[in-house]
Design a protein around this motif. Structure first.
Motif, PDB file in Angstrom:
ATOM      1  N   GLU A 115       0.773  -1.209  -0.052  1.00 20.80           N
ATOM      2  CA  GLU A 115       0.151   0.246   0.145  1.00 20.80           C
ATOM      3  C   GLU A 115       0.941   1.376   0.098  1.00 20.80           C
ATOM      4  O   GLU A 115       0.688   2.137  -0.946  1.00 20.80           O
ATOM      5  N   GLU A 116       1.934   1.579   1.001  1.00 23.74           N
ATOM      6  CA  GLU A 116       2.768   2.392   0.724  1.00 23.74           C
ATOM      7  C   GLU A 116       3.160   2.740  -0.480  1.00 23.74           C
ATOM      8  O   GLU A 116       3.619   3.654  -0.875  1.00 23.74           O
ATOM      9  N   TYR A 117       4.125   1.323  -1.016  1.00 22.79           N
ATOM     10  CA  TYR A 117       4.641   1.339  -2.000  1.00 22.79           C
ATOM     11  C   TYR A 117       3.946   2.049  -3.182  1.00 22.79           C
ATOM     12  O   TYR A 117       4.654   3.352  -4.116  1.00 22.79           O
ATOM     13  N   LYS A 118       2.623   1.709  -3.099  1.00 23.80           N
ATOM     14  CA  LYS A 118       1.809   2.555  -4.191  1.00 23.80           C
ATOM     15  C   LYS A 118       1.070   3.555  -4.258  1.00 23.80           C
ATOM     16  O   LYS A 118       1.346   4.563  -5.080  1.00 23.80           O
ATOM     17  N   LYS A 119       1.099   4.067  -2.848  1.00 23.87           N
ATOM     18  CA  LYS A 119       1.276   5.393  -2.650  1.00 23.87           C
ATOM     19  C   LYS A 119       2.310   6.652  -3.257  1.00 23.87           C
ATOM     20  O   LYS A 119       2.198   7.429  -3.934  1.00 23.87           O
ATOM     21  N   LEU A 120       3.446   5.410  -2.842  1.00 25.60           N
ATOM     22  CA  LEU A 120       5.243   6.390  -3.102  1.00 25.60           C
ATOM     23  C   LEU A 120       4.686   6.577  -4.457  1.00 25.60           C
ATOM     24  O   LEU A 120       5.372   7.826  -5.497  1.00 25.60           O
ATOM     25  N   CYS A 121       4.358   5.174  -5.428  1.00 23.41           N
ATOM     26  CA  CYS A 121       4.471   5.727  -6.855  1.00 23.41           C
ATOM     27  C   CYS A 121       3.478   6.522  -7.286  1.00 23.41           C
ATOM     28  O   CYS A 121       3.968   7.330  -8.207  1.00 23.41           O
ATOM     29  N   GLU A 122       2.257   7.166  -7.028  1.00 26.38           N
ATOM     30  CA  GLU A 122       1.342   7.708  -7.108  1.00 26.38           C
ATOM     31  C   GLU A 122       1.983   9.474  -7.530  1.00 26.38           C
ATOM     32  O   GLU A 122       1.678  10.376  -8.196  1.00 26.38           O
ATOM     33  N   GLU A 123       2.552   9.753  -6.067  1.00 22.83           N
ATOM     34  CA  GLU A 123       3.154  11.081  -5.399  1.00 22.83           C
ATOM     35  C   GLU A 123       4.341  11.090  -6.574  1.00 22.83           C
ATOM     36  O   GLU A 123       4.867  11.874  -7.156  1.00 22.83           O
ATOM     37  N   LEU A 124       5.199  10.155  -6.921  1.00 19.37           N
ATOM     38  CA  LEU A 124       6.528  10.132  -8.409  1.00 19.37           C
ATOM     39  C   LEU A 124       6.477  10.125  -9.625  1.00 19.37           C
ATOM     40  O   LEU A 124       6.218  10.054 -10.077  1.00 19.37           O
ATOM     41  N   GLY A 125       4.988   9.772  -9.637  1.00 18.33           N
ATOM     42  CA  GLY A 125       4.202  10.110 -10.654  1.00 18.33           C
ATOM     43  C   GLY A 125       4.663   8.515 -11.487  1.00 18.33           C
ATOM     44  O   GLY A 125       4.567   8.421 -13.192  1.00 18.33           O
ATOM     45  N   GLU A 126       4.765   7.464 -10.929  1.00 17.13           N
ATOM     46  CA  GLU A 126       5.015   5.845 -11.539  1.00 17.13           C
ATOM     47  C   GLU A 126       4.103   5.098 -11.541  1.00 17.13           C
ATOM     48  O   GLU A 126       3.634   4.829 -10.330  1.00 17.13           O
TER      49      GLU A 126
END
Ligand SMILES: Nc1ncnc2c1ncn2[C@@H]1O[C@H](COP(=O)(O)OP(=O)(O)OP(=O)(O)O)[C@@H](O)[C@H]1O
Ligand SMILES: [Mg+2]
Length: 408
Positions: A337-348
């Motif tokens: 979940e945390e990984y997905k959140k960070l991906c979104e923030e980074l536009g990945e």
């Protein structure tokens, strides 16, 4: 149960978690070697004839095992006891342990055997062969037998001229004796170097191979617990510390199975507890010790530099979780979940579950993470993930800088 000496010692050294640090030194041979009992038995069987039928043959055994798997400790312990048992049976047997890294040539090895047998060697330039003959005469005269262990024999094989290797392993073909007095224990880290040798030499060395497997986490826990009893005051080392160190080095958990590294980590963790005036060794001490001892620690930053973008994002996500909650373990679902959140923030675009699992395995094999399966008490089985390295602000800065660099 403590004896009076321990009780009094404790009063005088209240500031240390250590009762007797020397018990953690790499040269110390403990009274028990957990999980090497069967190897001692194998060695006993291999050399049994030397005692029951002395002189009939010259035994040759080779021990193979990776770094820190107890080869040196086990063979020394075996040699000591085997010698005692031979004595009670009326056989004069000596066990001589040589280190081919320290005695780098055939000549120095021969000199060291003589030295350990307390046989004076004249200083006029004798050849290795002549020294060996003197040794043999000495054994003959006294009716003695010998087991010579050539530790770190890989080193001798890779640096010595072929004729020296020949001489060493085929001494009896040259000496023409009827009573065989010298027996061999070769110790190597890998068989590759032996199998690459000339067949006649190889066959001489590879009569009997005893393999030392890397230690599993459970085995390391037993080894560590034994040492803790000898080296630390009671109740100063928590079970989670032992488990953490054992998991970091356990072969089944992606570690190298190296007992030396595990014991060294334990020692450094104790020193860090003393530094902090802490009455106990905590998990934090163990983690810091790990990053110091772990031979990979110095190259950790280097390996982080070579991580792929999504390994790096995942690692950063786990660190973010840790900084928020400071828990020891995180469930796989939470990490994703945390990984997905960070991906979104980074536009990945986040990667799929199986791929994320691969990243976790890679980070684990690099010693950055450790994992375990959840036990009872949690619904379903899930993987629990934990950081194996201490998270310093410097490290986080370094990772953030790397991330920014990749995303430009
Ligand atoms: N089964 C065991 N029980 C207790 N201590 C052990 C055990 N195996 C290894 N050790 C300890 O771990 C350390 C490393 O063991 P040892 O020196 O025998 O490894 P090794 O296989 O000879 O390694 P290397 O290939 O580097 O020479 C030593 O301090 C040793 O006492
Ligand atoms: Mg060794």
């Amino acid at each position: 149960m403590q004896n009076p000496r321990d009780i009094l010692n404790e009063i005088f050294s209240a500031t240390s978690v250590f009762k007797d640090k020397s018990k953690l030194s790499p040269d110390y041979i403990p009274p028990r070697l957990p999980h090497r009992e069967d190897k001692i038995k194998e060695l006993g069987l291999a050399f049994k004839d030397v005692v029951t039928n002395p002189g009939s043959s010259s035994q040759r055994v080779i021990i193979v095992g990776r770094v820190g798997t107890g080869k040196t400790a086990t063979s020394k312990a075996f040699g000591q006891e085997f010698k005692n048992i031979a004595k009670t049976r009326g056989i004069k047997l000596e066990y001589v342990h040589l280190n081919c890294h320290r005695q780098r040539t055939l000549y120095l090895l021969m000199l060291e055997i003589a030295n350990q047998l307390k046989l004076p060697i004249p200083s006029r330039g004798l050849s290795s062969q002549e020294i060996f003959e003197l040794i043999h005469e000495y054994l003959e005269k006294r009716g003695m037998y010998l087991i010579v262990a050539f530790d770190e024999f890989d080193y001798f094989l890779s640096t010595s001229p072929l004729e020296d290797i020949y001489f060493l392993v085929r001494i009896y073909d040259e000496l023409n004796t009827t009573v065989k007095r010298v027996n061999y224990l070769f110790i190597v880290r890998e068989l590759g170097i032996v199998t690459g040798l000339d067949k006649s030499v190889k066959d001489h060395i590879m009569r009997r191979v005893i393999e030392f497997k890397p230690y599993t986490s459970a085995e390391l826990q037993d080894i560590l617990q034994d040492r803790i009893k000898e080296a630390f005051y009671e109740n100063t080392v928590m079970d989670d510390v032992v488990k953490f160190i054992a998991d970091t080095h356990g072969y089944d958990k992606g570690g190298t199975g190296n007992a030396r590294a595990a014991i060294e980590t334990l020692e450094v963790a104790g020193e860090l507890a003393d530094r902090d005036n802490s009455p106990i060794v905590t998990l934090e001490h163990a983690k810091e010790a790990n990053s110091r001892v772990n031979p990979e620690a110095s190259i950790l930053l280097d390996s982080i530099r070579y991580l792929e973008l999504h390994d790096l994002i995942l690692l950063r996500a786990i660190i973010a979780l840790y900084n928020k909650e400071r828990r020891e373990f995180y469930q796989m679902g939470l990490v994703e979940e945390e990984y997905k959140k960070l991906c979104e923030e980074l536009g990945e675009e986040p990667r799929k579950h199986t791929q994320v699992y691969e990243y976790i395995r890679r980070l684990r094999s690099m010693g950055i993470l450790s994992t375990r399966q959840s036990g009872k008490g949690m619904r379903g089985r899930t993987t629990l993930i934990s950081l194996s390295i201490p998270i310093s602000p410097d490290l986080v800065d370094f990772i953030d800088k790397e991330l920014r660099g990749r995303l430009q």
